[in-house]
Design a protein around this motif. Structure first.
Motif, short mmCIF file in Angstrom:
data_model
loop_
_atom_site.label_atom_id
_atom_site.label_comp_id
_atom_site.label_asym_id
_atom_site.label_seq_id
_atom_site.Cartn_x
_atom_site.Cartn_y
_atom_site.Cartn_z
N TYR A 5 0.84 -1.20 0.00
CA TYR A 5 0.00 0.00 0.00
C TYR A 5 0.87 1.24 0.00
O TYR A 5 2.06 1.18 0.31
N GLN A 6 0.25 2.36 -0.31
CA GLN A 6 0.87 3.68 -0.19
C GLN A 6 0.04 4.47 0.81
O GLN A 6 -1.17 4.58 0.64
N ILE A 7 0.69 4.98 1.85
CA ILE A 7 -0.01 5.82 2.82
C ILE A 7 0.50 7.25 2.63
O ILE A 7 1.69 7.51 2.69
N ASN A 8 -0.44 8.16 2.40
CA ASN A 8 -0.11 9.57 2.22
C ASN A 8 -0.39 10.34 3.51
O ASN A 8 -1.29 9.99 4.27
N GLY A 9 0.40 11.38 3.73
CA GLY A 9 0.22 12.22 4.91
C GLY A 9 1.32 12.02 5.95
O GLY A 9 1.34 12.69 6.96
N VAL A 52 -9.42 -1.87 0.94
CA VAL A 52 -8.81 -0.57 1.19
C VAL A 52 -9.74 0.26 2.08
O VAL A 52 -9.28 0.98 2.97
N GLU A 53 -11.04 0.13 1.87
CA GLU A 53 -12.02 0.87 2.67
C GLU A 53 -11.94 0.45 4.14
O GLU A 53 -12.04 1.29 5.04
N GLU A 54 -11.78 -0.85 4.40
CA GLU A 54 -11.66 -1.32 5.79
C GLU A 54 -10.38 -0.80 6.44
O GLU A 54 -10.39 -0.37 7.59
N LEU A 55 -9.28 -0.82 5.68
CA LEU A 55 -8.02 -0.29 6.21
C LEU A 55 -8.12 1.21 6.43
O LEU A 55 -7.64 1.72 7.44
N GLN A 56 -8.77 1.92 5.50
CA GLN A 56 -8.94 3.37 5.67
C GLN A 56 -9.80 3.65 6.90
O GLN A 56 -9.53 4.59 7.65
N GLY A 57 -10.82 2.83 7.13
CA GLY A 57 -11.66 3.00 8.32
C GLY A 57 -10.84 2.88 9.59
O GLY A 57 -11.04 3.64 10.54
N GLY A 64 -5.70 12.72 8.96
CA GLY A 64 -4.81 13.20 7.92
C GLY A 64 -4.08 12.16 7.09
O GLY A 64 -3.16 12.51 6.36
N TYR A 65 -4.47 10.90 7.19
CA TYR A 65 -3.78 9.85 6.42
C TYR A 65 -4.74 9.16 5.46
O TYR A 65 -5.89 8.91 5.81
N THR A 66 -4.25 8.86 4.26
CA THR A 66 -5.04 8.08 3.31
C THR A 66 -4.20 6.91 2.84
O THR A 66 -2.98 6.98 2.80
N ILE A 67 -4.89 5.83 2.49
CA ILE A 67 -4.20 4.61 2.06
C ILE A 67 -4.74 4.18 0.70
O ILE A 67 -5.93 4.30 0.42
N ALA A 68 -3.83 3.68 -0.15
CA ALA A 68 -4.21 3.18 -1.47
C ALA A 68 -3.39 1.92 -1.74
O ALA A 68 -2.22 1.84 -1.33
#
Length: 71
Positions: A5-9, A52-57, A64-68
């Motif tokens: 994954y890529q985590i931004n922020g 990805v939605e579960e990990l983002q949750g 301030g962090y997003t995951i893709a």
């Protein structure tokens, strides 16, 4: 199984510590590795693949962090 994954922020080592701890609180997550080089590259080892939605949750417990997912 390991997934990339890529985590931004992320801006510092403290961010990495908080992200790692928060994601590893999920019962399906075994281990999280977050890297500064390249910034935000992440490997998540899971018992069962989460969306990805579960990990983002899970990550939303922090601000301030997003995951893709990286293919």
């Amino acid at each position: 199984m390991k997934y990339r994954y890529q985590i931004n922020g992320i801006s510092c080592g403290g961010c990495i510590t908080r992200i790692k701890k928060t994601l590893e609180e999920h019962p399906e997550v075994e281990q999280v590795e977050v890297f500064l080089q390249p910034m935000g590259a992440t490997i998540v080892t899971m018992n069962k693949k989460l969306t990805v939605e579960e990990l983002q949750g899970q990550l939303n417990k922090l601000e301030g962090y997003t995951i893709a997912e990286i293919s």
